[in-house]
Scaffold this motif. Structure first.
Motif, PDB file in Angstrom:
ATOM      1  N   ALA A 168       0.814  -1.218   0.000  1.00  7.76           N
ATOM      2  CA  ALA A 168       0.000   0.000   0.000  1.00  7.76           C
ATOM      3  C   ALA A 168       0.847   1.267   0.000  1.00  7.76           C
ATOM      4  O   ALA A 168       0.321   2.366  -0.198  1.00  7.76           O
ATOM      5  CB  ALA A 168      -0.925   0.001   1.214  1.00  7.76           C
ATOM      6  N   GLY A 169       2.144   1.122   0.229  1.00  4.72           N
ATOM      7  CA  GLY A 169       3.018   2.285   0.271  1.00  4.72           C
ATOM      8  C   GLY A 169       3.075   2.966   1.627  1.00  4.72           C
ATOM      9  O   GLY A 169       3.701   4.025   1.770  1.00  4.72           O
ATOM     10  N   ASN A 170       2.445   2.377   2.635  1.00  8.34           N
ATOM     11  CA  ASN A 170       2.485   2.959   3.981  1.00  8.34           C
ATOM     12  C   ASN A 170       3.812   2.694   4.680  1.00  8.34           C
ATOM     13  O   ASN A 170       4.181   3.411   5.616  1.00  8.34           O
ATOM     14  CB  ASN A 170       1.345   2.402   4.832  1.00  8.34           C
ATOM     15  CG  ASN A 170      -0.013   2.809   4.313  1.00  8.34           C
ATOM     16  OD1 ASN A 170      -0.170   3.907   3.780  1.00  8.34           O
ATOM     17  ND2 ASN A 170      -0.990   1.929   4.443  1.00  8.34           N
ATOM     18  N   VAL A 171       4.498   1.632   4.260  1.00  8.99           N
ATOM     19  CA  VAL A 171       5.838   1.317   4.757  1.00  8.99           C
ATOM     20  C   VAL A 171       6.780   1.328   3.564  1.00  8.99           C
ATOM     21  O   VAL A 171       6.508   0.710   2.530  1.00  8.99           O
ATOM     22  CB  VAL A 171       5.871  -0.052   5.464  1.00  8.99           C
ATOM     23  CG1 VAL A 171       7.300  -0.458   5.801  1.00  8.99           C
ATOM     24  CG2 VAL A 171       5.019  -0.013   6.730  1.00  8.99           C
ATOM     25  N   GLN A 172       7.878   2.031   3.703  1.00  7.24           N
ATOM     26  CA  GLN A 172       8.837   2.174   2.605  1.00  7.24           C
ATOM     27  C   GLN A 172       9.684   0.924   2.431  1.00  7.24           C
ATOM     28  O   GLN A 172       9.898   0.447   1.315  1.00  7.24           O
ATOM     29  CB  GLN A 172       9.736   3.377   2.876  1.00  7.24           C
ATOM     30  CG  GLN A 172      10.743   3.683   1.783  1.00  7.24           C
ATOM     31  CD  GLN A 172      11.683   4.812   2.192  1.00  7.24           C
ATOM     32  OE1 GLN A 172      12.065   4.920   3.356  1.00  7.24           O
ATOM     33  NE2 GLN A 172      12.030   5.676   1.237  1.00  7.24           N
ATOM     34  N   LEU A 173      10.175   0.375   3.550  1.00 12.38           N
ATOM     35  CA  LEU A 173      10.997  -0.829   3.498  1.00 12.38           C
ATOM     36  C   LEU A 173      10.973  -1.527   4.849  1.00 12.38           C
ATOM     37  O   LEU A 173      10.678  -0.920   5.878  1.00 12.38           O
ATOM     38  CB  LEU A 173      12.438  -0.496   3.090  1.00 12.38           C
ATOM     39  CG  LEU A 173      13.263   0.411   4.002  1.00 12.38           C
ATOM     40  CD1 LEU A 173      13.987  -0.376   5.093  1.00 12.38           C
ATOM     41  CD2 LEU A 173      14.271   1.211   3.189  1.00 12.38           C
ATOM     42  N   SER A 174      11.287  -2.821   4.815  1.00 14.09           N
ATOM     43  CA  SER A 174      11.299  -3.631   6.034  1.00 14.09           C
ATOM     44  C   SER A 174      12.448  -4.623   5.988  1.00 14.09           C
ATOM     45  O   SER A 174      12.912  -5.007   4.909  1.00 14.09           O
ATOM     46  CB  SER A 174       9.997  -4.437   6.176  1.00 14.09           C
ATOM     47  OG  SER A 174       8.871  -3.631   6.354  1.00 14.09           O
ATOM     48  N   THR A 175      12.880  -5.038   7.163  1.00 22.04           N
ATOM     49  CA  THR A 175      13.632  -6.280   7.281  1.00 22.04           C
ATOM     50  C   THR A 175      12.782  -7.209   8.140  1.00 22.04           C
ATOM     51  O   THR A 175      11.825  -6.776   8.782  1.00 22.04           O
ATOM     52  CB  THR A 175      15.025  -6.063   7.903  1.00 22.04           C
ATOM     53  OG1 THR A 175      14.885  -5.389   9.158  1.00 22.04           O
ATOM     54  CG2 THR A 175      15.909  -5.252   6.970  1.00 22.04           C
ATOM     55  N   MET A 176      13.126  -8.497   8.157  1.00 21.65           N
ATOM     56  CA  MET A 176      12.195  -9.501   8.660  1.00 21.65           C
ATOM     57  C   MET A 176      12.474  -9.946  10.094  1.00 21.65           C
ATOM     58  O   MET A 176      13.622 -10.035  10.530  1.00 21.65           O
ATOM     59  CB  MET A 176      12.236 -10.740   7.762  1.00 21.65           C
ATOM     60  CG  MET A 176      11.961 -10.482   6.291  1.00 21.65           C
ATOM     61  SD  MET A 176      10.272  -9.942   5.977  1.00 21.65           S
ATOM     62  CE  MET A 176       9.367 -11.450   6.314  1.00 21.65           C
ATOM     63  N   LEU A 177      11.378 -10.253  10.807  1.00 19.44           N
ATOM     64  CA  LEU A 177      11.424 -10.963  12.082  1.00 19.44           C
ATOM     65  C   LEU A 177      10.919 -12.382  11.849  1.00 19.44           C
ATOM     66  O   LEU A 177      10.055 -12.608  11.000  1.00 19.44           O
ATOM     67  CB  LEU A 177      10.526 -10.283  13.120  1.00 19.44           C
ATOM     68  CG  LEU A 177      10.890  -8.876  13.583  1.00 19.44           C
ATOM     69  CD1 LEU A 177       9.785  -8.327  14.487  1.00 19.44           C
ATOM     70  CD2 LEU A 177      12.215  -8.871  14.309  1.00 19.44           C
ATOM     71  N   PHE A 178      11.418 -13.327  12.650  1.00 21.23           N
ATOM     72  CA  PHE A 178      11.024 -14.725  12.489  1.00 21.23           C
ATOM     73  C   PHE A 178      10.662 -15.342  13.842  1.00 21.23           C
ATOM     74  O   PHE A 178      11.330 -16.267  14.320  1.00 21.23           O
ATOM     75  CB  PHE A 178      12.161 -15.519  11.834  1.00 21.23           C
ATOM     76  CG  PHE A 178      12.697 -14.888  10.580  1.00 21.23           C
ATOM     77  CD1 PHE A 178      12.003 -14.976   9.385  1.00 21.23           C
ATOM     78  CD2 PHE A 178      13.896 -14.183  10.600  1.00 21.23           C
ATOM     79  CE1 PHE A 178      12.488 -14.385   8.225  1.00 21.23           C
ATOM     80  CE2 PHE A 178      14.394 -13.592   9.448  1.00 21.23           C
ATOM     81  CZ  PHE A 178      13.687 -13.693   8.251  1.00 21.23           C
ATOM     82  N   PRO A 179       9.613 -14.839  14.504  1.00 31.81           N
ATOM     83  CA  PRO A 179       9.308 -15.311  15.864  1.00 31.81           C
ATOM     84  C   PRO A 179       8.994 -16.797  15.945  1.00 31.81           C
ATOM     85  O   PRO A 179       9.401 -17.466  16.904  1.00 31.81           O
ATOM     86  CB  PRO A 179       8.101 -14.460  16.271  1.00 31.81           C
ATOM     87  CG  PRO A 179       7.511 -13.977  14.983  1.00 31.81           C
ATOM     88  CD  PRO A 179       8.665 -13.808  14.055  1.00 31.81           C
ATOM     89  N   TYR A 180       8.280 -17.331  14.954  1.00 35.48           N
ATOM     90  CA  TYR A 180       7.951 -18.758  14.991  1.00 35.48           C
ATOM     91  C   TYR A 180       9.218 -19.590  14.824  1.00 35.48           C
ATOM     92  O   TYR A 180       9.494 -20.512  15.598  1.00 35.48           O
ATOM     93  CB  TYR A 180       6.941 -19.104  13.896  1.00 35.48           C
ATOM     94  CG  TYR A 180       6.329 -20.477  14.063  1.00 35.48           C
ATOM     95  CD1 TYR A 180       5.043 -20.626  14.564  1.00 35.48           C
ATOM     96  CD2 TYR A 180       7.046 -21.628  13.744  1.00 35.48           C
ATOM     97  CE1 TYR A 180       4.486 -21.886  14.742  1.00 35.48           C
ATOM     98  CE2 TYR A 180       6.506 -22.883  13.922  1.00 35.48           C
ATOM     99  CZ  TYR A 180       5.223 -23.011  14.415  1.00 35.48           C
ATOM    100  OH  TYR A 180       4.684 -24.258  14.603  1.00 35.48           O
ATOM    101  N   ASN A 181       9.993 -19.251  13.816  1.00 40.95           N
ATOM    102  CA  ASN A 181      11.197 -20.021  13.540  1.00 40.95           C
ATOM    103  C   ASN A 181      12.215 -19.895  14.671  1.00 40.95           C
ATOM    104  O   ASN A 181      12.955 -20.835  14.971  1.00 40.95           O
ATOM    105  CB  ASN A 181      11.818 -19.563  12.227  1.00 40.95           C
ATOM    106  CG  ASN A 181      12.746 -20.602  11.641  1.00 40.95           C
ATOM    107  OD1 ASN A 181      12.400 -21.773  11.580  1.00 40.95           O
ATOM    108  ND2 ASN A 181      13.923 -20.185  11.223  1.00 40.95           N
ATOM    109  N   GLN A 182      12.258 -18.726  15.293  1.00 42.62           N
ATOM    110  CA  GLN A 182      13.179 -18.510  16.407  1.00 42.62           C
ATOM    111  C   GLN A 182      12.873 -19.461  17.559  1.00 42.62           C
ATOM    112  O   GLN A 182      13.761 -20.160  18.062  1.00 42.62           O
ATOM    113  CB  GLN A 182      13.075 -17.058  16.873  1.00 42.62           C
ATOM    114  CG  GLN A 182      14.054 -16.660  17.955  1.00 42.62           C
ATOM    115  CD  GLN A 182      13.893 -15.189  18.312  1.00 42.62           C
ATOM    116  OE1 GLN A 182      13.202 -14.847  19.268  1.00 42.62           O
ATOM    117  NE2 GLN A 182      14.506 -14.316  17.530  1.00 42.62           N
ATOM    118  N   MET A 183      11.610 -19.507  17.972  1.00 48.97           N
ATOM    119  CA  MET A 183      11.232 -20.389  19.076  1.00 48.97           C
ATOM    120  C   MET A 183      11.416 -21.852  18.698  1.00 48.97           C
ATOM    121  O   MET A 183      11.863 -22.671  19.522  1.00 48.97           O
ATOM    122  CB  MET A 183       9.779 -20.121  19.474  1.00 48.97           C
ATOM    123  CG  MET A 183       9.281 -20.971  20.637  1.00 48.97           C
ATOM    124  SD  MET A 183      10.223 -20.730  22.169  1.00 48.97           S
ATOM    125  CE  MET A 183       9.780 -19.030  22.571  1.00 48.97           C
TER     126      MET A 183
END
Length: 365
Positions: free
Chosen positions: A303-318
């Motif tokens: 939607a263009g509300n966020v310009q860029l992101s990096t990822m979190l992996f809460p499921y994979n982390q646990m």
């Protein structure tokens, strides 16, 4: 019953965990040939200390997480329940309600109860819980895998030279990615590249005492040095959408010249940030760069509300935390640092933009 989301994240987690736990011999924290008393395996946790971990089914594991009032915590809870069930573990989840003192009391009570063989901990205050988790738990014969939030003062001391800096002796390992200095530097560098020149920046972070916050603040100091046209402020939150919204709204009322918001967690903090910018009538002039996961993150990028992101992996982390404990039961203690990344790495995070969404694995879209 697993939801489609949890099944997808589980599939992603299975692949990454197998890769992460493969490890290299030089980075191993255990000796497969070193047996403890009958029915146990001796695991080297550093500092000339070994924990005699019970083998077989029914291992009693305590999982300590900050809370389940946000999407990250709910994903941790799902992963803990599903993974423990698959591995045949007797798992007890402790929800601290985002209160560091409550979490410390929970951990002390669990330790003195004598009811647990192992623990997974995402510490709300890694300094306050340092001695308990790196010394007392090991003396109580509890094998501890740290999840996401570094202990002791490692949050600010990281130089970025090695991901192993986040591991602390006395524990089995550290599982994560986004709290390593390399990862945070990568996120901030991507934001700076996309937003050159003079910028009024506010970083919306977690609690001030949280080690992840300390790591981010240390990286932000470098961001300011490298980008002298940046003016940077900080907002501390309790990781919830409501707190992020209220504090960002107040900040924007006093700083309508803001041009860039750095949100340390999506969907939770970013939801509040986006709504506050909209309510202030500043959405068109403010860029948002965040760290996050899930459907909301992708929708906001599209939607263009966020310009860029990096990822979190809460499921994979646990999943990786619990899987590493199960591997240790088999005599394979694995590496000190386990990267939970499904795409990218802790040292080189994948940057998601509207144009690169298609490069994400299907289960992350």
């Amino acid at each position: 019953m697993r939801t489609p989301k949890s099944r997808a994240m589980l599939a992603a987690g299975s692949t990454a965990v197998l890769l992460a736990l493969a490890g290299c011999a030089g980075n191993s924290s255990g000796d497969p040939g070193n047996q403890g008393p009958a029915g146990t395996v001796a695991i080297d946790v550093g500092n000339d200390t070994k924990v005699n971990l019970k083998t077989g089914q029914g291992l009693k594991v305590a999982v300590f997480i900050p809370g389940v009032a946000n999407e990250f915590g709910l994903e941790q809870e799902r992963a803990a329940k599903e993974t423990a069930n698959e591995l045949g573990m007797d798992m007890t989840l402790f929800d601290a309600g985002y209160d560091p003192n409550k979490q410390l009391n929970q951990m002390q009570t669990a330790m003195t109860s004598g009811n647990f063989d192992a623990a997974v901990v995402m510490a709300l205050d890694g300094v306050m819980s340092c001695k308990l988790l790196t010394e007392d738990f090991a003396k109580a014969n509890i094998l501890t895998s740290i999840s996401g939030s570094p202990l002791c003062d490692d949050g600010t001391d990281q130089s970025g030279k090695s991901v192993d800096e986040v591991w602390v002796p006395g524990t089995l390992n550290f599982v994560g990615s986004n709290t390593t200095r390399d990862y945070v530097d990568g996120w901030l560098a991507a934001a700076a590249k996309a937003n050159p020149g003079k910028q009024k920046v506010v970083a919306v972070l977690g609690p001030a005492v949280n080690t992840q916050t300390r790591v981010t603040e240390a990286a932000m100091a470098k961001l300011a040095q490298d980008n002298t046209d940046y003016s940077i402020d900080t907002i501390y939150t309790d990781w919830t959408t409501t707190d992020a919204y209220n504090k960002t709204q107040t900040y924007l009322q006093g700083h309508p010249d803001t041009t860039l918001i750095l949100s340390a967690s999506a969907p939770d903090l970013t939801q509040g940030v986006i709504q506050a910018a909209k309510d202030a009538g500043l959405s068109e002039k403010i860029h948002v760069a965040d760290v996050g996961f899930g459907k909301f993150q992708i929708e906001q990028l599209e939607a263009g509300n966020v310009q860029l992101s990096t990822m979190l992996f809460p499921y994979n982390q646990m999943k990786a935390n619990l899987s590493s404990i199960a591997a240790a039961q088999r005599g394979d203690a694995g590496p000190r640092f386990v990267d939970d990344s499904v795409i990218g790495t802790a040292k080189n995070p994948f940057v998601v933009t509207k144009e690169t969404i298609s490069e994400l694995p299907a289960e992350l879209r």
